[in-house]
Structure formats: structure tokens, C-alpha cells
Design an enzyme around this catalytic site. Structure first.
Site, PDB file in Angstrom:
ATOM      1  N   ASP A  41       0.600  -1.302  -0.349  1.00 36.43           N
ATOM      2  CA  ASP A  41      -0.070  -0.180  -0.262  1.00 36.43           C
ATOM      3  C   ASP A  41       0.619   1.237   0.233  1.00 36.43           C
ATOM      4  OD1 ASP A  41      -1.828   1.577   0.092  1.00 36.43           O
ATOM      5  OD2 ASP A  41      -2.973   0.776   2.102  1.00 36.43           O
ATOM      6  N   ASP A  42       0.779   1.914  -1.606  1.00 35.04           N
ATOM      7  CA  ASP A  42       1.787   3.119  -1.290  1.00 35.04           C
ATOM      8  C   ASP A  42       3.029   3.275  -1.396  1.00 35.04           C
ATOM      9  OD1 ASP A  42      -1.111   4.839  -1.230  1.00 35.04           O
ATOM     10  OD2 ASP A  42       0.404   5.713   0.844  1.00 35.04           O
ATOM     11  N   CYS A  77      -4.933   4.740  -3.691  1.00 38.43           N
ATOM     12  CA  CYS A  77      -5.278   3.222  -3.446  1.00 38.43           C
ATOM     13  C   CYS A  77      -7.064   2.479  -4.178  1.00 38.43           C
ATOM     14  CB  CYS A  77      -5.662   3.061  -1.880  1.00 38.43           C
ATOM     15  SG  CYS A  77      -4.870   4.046  -0.924  1.00 38.43           S
ATOM     16  N   ASP A 312      -0.358  -0.612  -5.380  1.00 34.21           N
ATOM     17  CA  ASP A 312      -1.099  -0.194  -5.751  1.00 34.21           C
ATOM     18  C   ASP A 312      -1.102   1.257  -6.205  1.00 34.21           C
ATOM     19  OD1 ASP A 312      -0.705   0.679  -3.385  1.00 34.21           O
ATOM     20  OD2 ASP A 312      -2.869   1.133  -2.398  1.00 34.21           O
ATOM     21  N   ASN A 313       0.098   2.176  -5.951  1.00 33.63           N
ATOM     22  CA  ASN A 313       0.323   3.357  -6.057  1.00 33.63           C
ATOM     23  C   ASN A 313       1.687   4.088  -5.668  1.00 33.63           C
ATOM     24  OD1 ASN A 313      -2.060   4.450  -3.950  1.00 33.63           O
ATOM     25  ND2 ASN A 313      -0.189   4.904  -3.941  1.00 33.63           N
TER      26      ASN A 313
END
Length: 538
Positions: A41-42, A77, A312-313
Site C-alpha cells: 500500500d503506497d 488506493c 497499488d500506487n
């Protein structure tokens, strides 16, 4: 047992295995592989986000293939995760931001998309056991979206985190039943809980059916809470001082131009502290990868298992004087790590082929033996790349990136001079988002071009263009100096991609020899017209 009975049994097994699936979607009969997707995540790649993940790089990247040109369809997200699950661009799955109103885990999402995600297809059409553990979509578990009792379609075993990333004091939905956790590291630290639940699944699952696992960690998302044993690591580490760190984005969209440069000492100190905290949380992710891969190996299942690792990014910390967030069109927010190992993948490879997170679903379905052309997915399978069979001359040369900005049409009382519509503002009135931070980009990676072309849906019809070969840190917007013919072709291509669905999203790009430029076929419904673009560039 008689030989005749054994012979009849083997004939039956052959017939059943060759007819698995429905409507001809399951195309082949062979030993179907297991598949594991680990989603962080991130996690950036531009600022060295993979640096703490030594075990992950060794166990997945060094044992398989590492992609240097992996991107997301949206740098936020929920839209990005929706693209992973559906294989669709945001304009087709209609998740625009992290709110229920933005379709994040909403009832509309559940009704229109969940039955068509790639895990649901694996389960229903190919007989996979499916396991999910971790963060799903940001609003999962919201009372207006069915609460934690809602188990999304397609999952045999479900361990979903209620709402956004946390490390302690959270609620999990375990097959639709709430399981509350506190702040005791030994039993509550979420990354470790996910690792243990994954190991339990491997121990208890059926040995007669293939499995798909998706493990979605909270790290390195805020609040950046490290495990106790890692809280003193990276004490001397600071955010990278790349050429785009703490400089003014003078030729960029107004949201970037409003950032104060140079940043205050307190802002720089804050983001440096956040940077090392992010890295610390990743050490537990590294442990999770090691535990799961080791378990697969001990069970004799690793050789028949594909392992994907991605995010996700991306993320930014001080680039163009923006303190920290994602949501922007630049490399640091849209480029992500992607490592894959598995059957028929040679070890130690690095690939420059252009791939996107909309391709994960199609690739996984392809590896499982499903016919991707019978789905509604926008992405392409990159199985041929994994197996060393891809042709660089015919591989796609571009992908679409979309984002719809958030912000109400009223001024922030703390930052009245910025006007209405800003959001995600820091104490010194540097805002990371706005309602007109709404853009679409064509990201091109081809032998003859490494370009990004973006248009904003705002009153300026603002355009940003970057030559990443000459300007890897995107310091200079060349929209006003680039050749007019290139602008027109990129504008045309952007409109094609923004209107595409399914196979139409996989048509040749501008820098593909098969591309045909036909400006008369411009879509009349598109807001950005060539005439407007020409006027803007003069």
C-alpha cells in the site's frame, strides 16, 4: 482394486479435467498453477521503496523477473485496487476516489463489478480455492456498504480489513464475522497477522485444487507504525534529494505551482521522519514474504506457484515541494514495483516491457488457463513476457492513467487565498488535491519514445508533456515546444483510450507501427477538442 476399474477411473478423470469450466472459457487441460499476489500500500519505486525489501528482491525478483516499466491506471488506493481486481481502467469500473460517493466499495460497485473480478472468475470457472487477507477497498466494512458481514463474491476464505490501513486497533471481517484486534504486538500487529493467516490457509486448504492467494499489507501506508524490533532502523536515512526535490513546479498545473518553495524546515523534517518510518514498516512485509515463500517451498508447492509482488500506487515526499501523498501524474506516483517468479520464468531477468496494473487480472487468468478474450477486461496478458516469448516490435507502446480530483466547491477556512475546491491540505496551506486536479494521461514507452502526455479537465484545459529520456525527473513541461503533429496524435490517442473498453483498449499506440492517425474520427463527446488544444499551445 482391479486394473479395469483403475483404467475406467483414469478415463473419467481425463474427461472431467478436459471439460472443466463453462462456456469454453477454460481453454486447456493441464496441471493448473497456484498463484499468489502480494499487494503493498503506497510503495514507491522512484524513491528507493524497494531498498528495505532484501528478502523480497532475492526470493521473487532474483528468482524471476523484475519490471522496470510497471504503472498504475490511477495513483490512488481505491481506483487502483479496483483496476487490479477488474482489469479495467477507472472510466469502466467507475471507482473515482476513496469515498463511498466515489464508488469505493459501494453497493453499486458490489452489484456491477464484484462478480466479474478475476478472483471470482478463477473460483467459478477454473475451480480455484481463493483466499484474501488484508486491505481490500478503503470503504470496505462501511455500514452503508453492507458492513463487515459483506463478503465480496469470488472468495472462498475472506479476511478483510475494515476500511483503511492500520497496524493496531482494527477490525477484520473473517468470512463475514467481526474480529477485533487491539495493540498487543504478539497477536495484533496486522502485517504479522496476515502472514500467520496466510500460513494457516496453506496448512488447511485442499491439496486437490489449485489456489489463488491475495495478501494485501498495510505497509508502507500511514500511520507508519513499525514492529517493535524495527523501530530503531534507518535512523540516519532521509528522503532522497533528487533534482525534483523541493523545487518549484513553475510550468505545471496550478495545484503544483501553489506549493511553497523552498519548504519550511519543519515540513522537511516531517517528511524525512515519515520516510524512515515507511521503510521500517516494510521490514515486516519482507518477513511476510519470506514466511509464505518458505512455507510453499516446504510443502513442495513453490515450483508450481506464481508469486507476484507489487503496489497499488507510488508516493512522493518533497517532489516539487509537495510534502507527501500520491494523486499526481508524475513518475513517483504512477510507477510501481512489479516482481514475478513462477513456472517457466527464468531467474534473474529484468524487463523493460510496458505493463500496467490492469494487466494483472488478464495475466493471472491466462496463467490459470482461462480465455481472457471472453472477459470484459481492458488490460493485456503479459504471460508471453514472463515466459520470454514476447515480441518487442508488436508489444503495446502506451497505457492510460486517469484521476478525478477531490475537493468541495467551498474555500478551506484555513487557506482562504487558495480559493474553493482544495483538499488534503497541510498546516502551511500546501494542498495535495483539488476538485479540478482531474486529468488523463497517455504514458508511452517505446524504442523510439519515452513520453507522457496529460490533459486536465479544468478551465485552462492545461496540458503537460514530458520527454522522460531527456528529463527523467519531469522538470520541464515541453507542451508548448513539442512538435504540433505529435501533440495532435497524442491528443487523438488519449481520446481513444478514454473512450475504450475491452479489446478497444489494446489497439496500437502512437509509437506502434500499426497506429493510424485519423483526426476526423475524433469523438464528438470528448471535452478536449483539437481546435482548443491548438489555441492553448499558441
Amino acid at each position: 482394486m482391479s486394473r479395469l476399474w483403475i483404467k475406467r477411473f483414469l478415463i473419467c478423470v481425463t474427461i472431467v479435467s478436459s471439460q472443466t469450466g463453462h462456456n469454453g472459457v477454460f481453454a486447456k487441460s493441464y496441471r493448473r498453477p497456484n498463484i499468489l499476489l502480494i499487494l503493498t500500500d503506497d510503495l514507491d519505486v522512484a524513491m528507493g521503496g524497494m531498498t528495505p525489501l532484501n528478502k523480497t528482491k532475492k526470493l521473487i525478483g532474483d528468482a524471476g523477473i523484475s519490471f522496470t516499466n510497471a504503472f498504475v491506471a490511477s495513483p490512488l488506493c481505491c481506483p487502483s485496487r479496483a483496476s487490479i481486481l477488474t482489469g479495467k481502467y477507472p472510466h469502466n469500473h467507475h471507482v473515482t476516489n476513496n469515498t463511498l460517493e466515489g464508488n469505493c466499495s459501494s453497493g453499486a460497485w458490489q452489484k456491477s463489478q464484484e462478480a466479474h473480478t478475476f478472483p471470482a472468475l478463477l473460483k467459478n470457472l477454473a475451480g480455484y480455492q481463493t483466499f484474501f487477507a488484508g486491505k481490500y477497498l478503503n470503504q470496505y466494512g462501511h455500514t452503508k456498504a453492507g458492513g463487515v458481514e459483506h463478503v465480496p463474491l469470488g472468495w472462498s476464505y475472506w479476511v478483510g480489513l475494515e476500511k483503511n490501513s492500520k497496524y493496531y486497533n482494527y477490525t477484520l471481517s473473517v468470512n463475514g464475522k467481526a474480529q477485533k484486534h487491539g495493540a498487543d504486538y504478539s497477536k495484533d500487529y496486522l502485517t504479522d497477522v496476515l502472514a500467520n493467516m496466510s500460513l494457516n490457509f496453506l496448512q488447511s486448504k485442499s491439496s486437490y485444487e489449485p489456489f489463488f492467494m491475495m495478501v494485501s499489507t498495510p505497509a508502507p501506508h500511514s500511520p507508519w507504525t513499525a514492529a517493535p524490533q524495527y523501530q530503531d532502523r534507518f535512523n540516519g536515512t532521509k528522503a532522497p534529494r533528487d533534482p525534483n526535490f523541493n523545487v518549484h513546479g513553475k510550468d505545471k498545473h496550478w495545484l503544483i505551482r501553489q506549493a511553497r518553495t523552498p519548504m519550511s524546515n519543519s515540513s522537511v523534517g516531517f517528511l524525512d521522519d515519515a520516510f524512515k518510518k515507511r521503510w521500517r514498516t516494510l521490514l515486516s512485509v519482507d518477513d511476510l514474504v519470506e514466511k509464505i515463500v518458505s512455507s510453499l517451498e516446504a510443502r513442495g508447492e513453490l515450483d508450481n506457484t506464481y508469486v507476484f509482488f507489487t503496489s497499488d500506487n507510488g508516493y512522493h515526499m518533497g517532489q516539487f515541494s509537495l510534502p507527501l501523498d500520491k494523486r499526481q501524474l508524475y513518475e513517483f506516483d504512477i510507477r510501481v514495483p512489479l516482481l514475478v517468479r513462477g513456472p517457466n520464468i527464468k531467474a534473474g531477468q529484468t524487463s523493460q516491457f510496458l505493463v500496467a496494473n490492469v494487466d494483472l487480472g488478464p495475466t493471472i487468468l491466462d496463467l490459470a488457463g482461462l480465455d481472457v478474450s471472453k472477459t470484459e477486461m481492458d488490460g493485456s496478458s503479459f504471460r508471453a513476457v514472463l515466459e520470454g516469448k514476447a515480441n518487442s516490435s508488436s508489444w503495446r507502446s502506451d497505457i492510460l492513467v486517469e484521476y478525478e480530483g477531490e475537493g468541495s466547491n467551498v474555500s478551506d477556512p484555513a487557506c482562504p487565498l487558495l480559493g474553493p475546491g482544495v483538499s488534503e491540505c497541510f498546516p502551511d496551506c500546501v494542498c495535495e488535491d483539488s476538485y479540478n486536479n482531474t486529468y488523463a494521461c497517455v504514458r508511452t514507452v517505446a524504442p523510439s519514445a519515452n513520453l507522457q502526455y496529460c490533459e486536465f479537465d479544468d478551465n485552462e484545459v492545461f496540458v503537460e508533456v514530458y520527454n522522460l529520456t531527456a528529463d527523467p525527473f519531469q522538470l520541464s513541461n515541453i507542451a508548448k515546444t513539442i512538435d504540433q503533429e505529435v501533440l495532435e496524435k497524442m491528443n487523438h490517442r488519449l481520446m481513444m483510450l478514454q473512450s475504450c473498453a475491452g479489446q478497444a483498449c489494446r489497439t496500437p499506440g502512437v509509437y506502434d507501427n500499426r497506429f493510424k492517425f485519423e483526426p476526423r474520427q475524433m469523438f464528438g463527446s470528448h471535452k478536449w477538442k483539437l481546435s482548443t488544444l491548438r489555441q492553448k499551445m499558441k
